[in-house]
Design an enzyme around this catalytic site. Structure first.
Site: not given
Ligand code: UDP
Length: 323
Positions: A141, A170, A219, A276, A278
């Site tokens: 991405y 974010n 974030r 997760r 990445g």
């Molecule tokens: N996250 C989490 N649980 C969820 C969704 C996201 O712990 O159900 C974590 C994710 O691993 C990241 C943060 O929350 O560290 C923000 O994730 P999001 O997908 O909202 O935005 P990103 O930073 O990936 O664009």
């Protein structure tokens, strides 16, 4: 101005469209409704259904609307998915984006505001992240958005395309009418609020062993209305530029969940899961450049105000958009 909002039925595009219309601009929305929702398109906007994979449709849209500028939100934007299906990211975000740029050049539309991302940086050497830090994405991405930024630079030099790339941290929160709803919801705040609404039994925390004070990822959550305002300011930018944009504050996953508990007054059970793929541990924006050059100033600095707006929208539309 007359503006084409490409991806105007998505979360950020829908709210930018609303704000542009509120400020008296004329807006046409271009969307393929793969991720976007018909009900998220402001009725005051003209709607053109089309796909950026189809170069002719986009060129026709530019000609028939006679727009002066384009805002480009149409992209695939999930870190996790990009680690499973990189081809989708390179195709949608680079190849299809290139169709848009070429159609703009062919029709003489030379102003663009582009949705970029902090994911172009990868794990930074330091936070907050300013525009001078090295760009080393750790997922397809981020790589796709960085490639498109580089293409923009060449299109400016060779074709005189004037662009502003906004590297979002974010995006969160909602306006009164439009909010965050993805067909498959992977984002933290809407997932936590679904638990508060009783639509999900618990929220999962992806990784509790990061090198951060509470072990969860940090974030920088920026209010969607502040982000949309930055797009409108970017339309008036005097030169092509790249800007990082966030509030400069960092919140961990656990902190977000705690604020959601306080705002909603509801119980929010959590289940701890592995990391997760990445996800960088800590992403916080330095936004001094956009503040000084475009005069941007966020109105919502506090996470609780951002989450309150999201909670209001989710309560008002518990099932989101109907389509
Ligand atoms: N996250 C989490 N649980 C969820 C969704 C996201 O712990 O159900 C974590 C994710 O691993 C990241 C943060 O929350 O560290 C923000 O994730 P999001 O997908 O909202 O935005 P990103 O930073 O990936 O664009």
């Amino acid at each position: 101005m007359k503006i084409l909002v490409v991806g105007g039925a998505g979360y950020i595009g829908s709210i930018c469209t609303e704000l542009l219309l509120d400020e008296g601009h004329e807006v046409a929305v271009f969307d393929n409704f793969v991720e976007g929702h018909r009900a998220a398109v402001d009725r005051r906007a003209r709607l053109i259904e089309g796909d950026l994979a189809d170069r002719e449709t986009i060129e026709l849209a530019l000609r028939s609307t006679g727009v002066e500028a384009v805002m480009h939100f149409a992209a695939s934007a999930l870190v996790g998915e990009s680690m499973q299906n990189p081809s989708k990211y390179f195709r949608n975000n680079i190849a299809n984006g290139l169709n848009l740029l070429d159609a703009m050049i062919a029709t003489g539309v030379n102003r663009l505001v582009f949705s970029s991302t902090c994911a172009i940086f990868g794990p930074p050497e330091r936070v907050p992240i300013d525009e001078t830090l090295p760009q080393r994405p750790i997922n397809p991405y981020g790589e796709s958005k960085l490639a498109f930024e580089r293409i923009l630079r060449w299109y400016d030099e060779i074709h005189g395309l004037r662009f502003v790339a906004l590297r979002y941290f974010n995006a969160a929160g909602a306006s009164e009418r439009f909010g965050e709803q993805h067909r498959v919801e992977t984002h933290l705040i809407p997932n936590v609020l679904k638990v508060a609404l009783g639509q999900k039994p618990h929220v999962e925390i992806y990784g509790t062993d990061y090198d951060t004070p509470d072990g969860t990822c940090i974030r920088d959550y920026i209010h969607i209305l502040d982000l949309s305002q930055a797009h409108i300011l970017a339309l008036g930018a005097a030169k092509s530029e790249f800007y990082n944009i966030g509030t400069g504050g960092g919140s961990s996953v656990r902190e977000v969940i705690d604020v959601c508990r306080a705002v909603t007054g509801r119980d929010i059970p959590v289940v701890e899961k592995p990391r997760r793929a990445g996800d960088p541990p800590r992403l916080i924006a330095a936004s001094a450049k956009i503040k000084s050059e475009l005069g941007w100033e966020p109105k919502f600095q506090r996470l609780d105000a951002i989450i309150e707006s999201a909670w209001k929208w989710h309560q008002r539309f518990p099932n989101g958009y109907s389509d």
